[in-house]
Design an enzyme around this catalytic site. Sequence first.
Site, short mmCIF file in Angstrom:
data_model
loop_
_atom_site.label_atom_id
_atom_site.label_comp_id
_atom_site.label_asym_id
_atom_site.label_seq_id
_atom_site.Cartn_x
_atom_site.Cartn_y
_atom_site.Cartn_z
N LYS A 86 51.44 -28.61 -51.99
CA LYS A 86 51.53 -30.04 -51.77
C LYS A 86 52.37 -30.54 -50.66
O LYS A 86 52.03 -31.32 -49.80
CB LYS A 86 52.36 -30.58 -53.08
CG LYS A 86 51.36 -30.67 -54.16
CD LYS A 86 51.98 -31.21 -55.34
CE LYS A 86 51.32 -31.03 -56.62
NZ LYS A 86 51.94 -31.75 -57.92
N SER A 88 56.57 -31.16 -54.91
CA SER A 88 57.02 -30.76 -55.95
C SER A 88 56.08 -30.67 -57.01
O SER A 88 54.89 -31.32 -56.90
CB SER A 88 57.98 -31.79 -56.52
OG SER A 88 58.81 -31.39 -57.50
N ASP A 89 56.21 -29.80 -58.07
CA ASP A 89 55.30 -29.77 -59.07
C ASP A 89 56.02 -29.20 -60.40
O ASP A 89 57.14 -28.67 -60.32
CB ASP A 89 54.52 -28.77 -58.65
CG ASP A 89 53.06 -28.80 -59.75
OD1 ASP A 89 52.38 -29.92 -59.59
OD2 ASP A 89 52.84 -28.11 -60.83
N THR A 90 55.55 -29.80 -61.67
CA THR A 90 56.15 -29.56 -62.65
C THR A 90 55.16 -28.87 -63.66
O THR A 90 54.12 -29.53 -63.90
CB THR A 90 57.03 -30.88 -63.45
OG1 THR A 90 57.85 -31.35 -62.49
CG2 THR A 90 57.62 -30.18 -64.81
N ALA A 95 59.23 -26.97 -59.30
CA ALA A 95 59.49 -26.30 -57.99
C ALA A 95 59.41 -27.34 -56.90
O ALA A 95 58.78 -28.41 -57.10
CB ALA A 95 58.45 -25.19 -57.93
#
Length: 195
Positions: free
Chosen positions: A56, A75-77, A112
């Site tokens: 991303k 960011s990623d969750t 992250a």
Amino acid sequence: MAWVLASTSPRRKELLAQAGFSHLDFSFQLVAPNIDETPLSTETAEQYVCRLALEKAQAGLALSSHVVKPQVLGSDTIVVLNGLILGKPIDQNDAKRMLALLSGQTHEVMTAVALTDGEHTFNRLCRTQVSFCELSAADIDAYVGSGEPMDKAGAYGIQALGGCFVKSITGSYSAVVGLPLVETRELLACMMQHT
């Protein structure tokens, strides 16, 4: 230098505004990266979420050619229950399935964060344990009917109605919402030291 958030998440936008440095003129622009979020068959949950955050950020950098010296945050969750990755539900039935799995269980939320300017890249992974109370079928139906779970990893939002299901949390609340503020501030500080 200009900060860019590579995300369409309103929650990340709000959280990043909270992470601002009061002693700087801190503001950021938004870009909407489009990446393939399909997990690779060989990667762990940790590798998966870290890869998505980095991709991303890199996609956001490619979309920021109009910005002078962009510093791009991605960011990623994900939610992980017994090794099973629960991303965003594809429909209401999928959301109900996820919530039924989470009912009465403790799961891990992994968020992250990656920050890049094309020359330097920094990243962090934040892990948080979240325990849910038991959910009845009526609880699940009502919550899914609200529409809230549909754009959230694990089909719940801790910062809104979904917070009513959380018995306990060990770790970063902001990471569960979508952007770990402590780790994000660390990344921003690292980048400022290297530019």
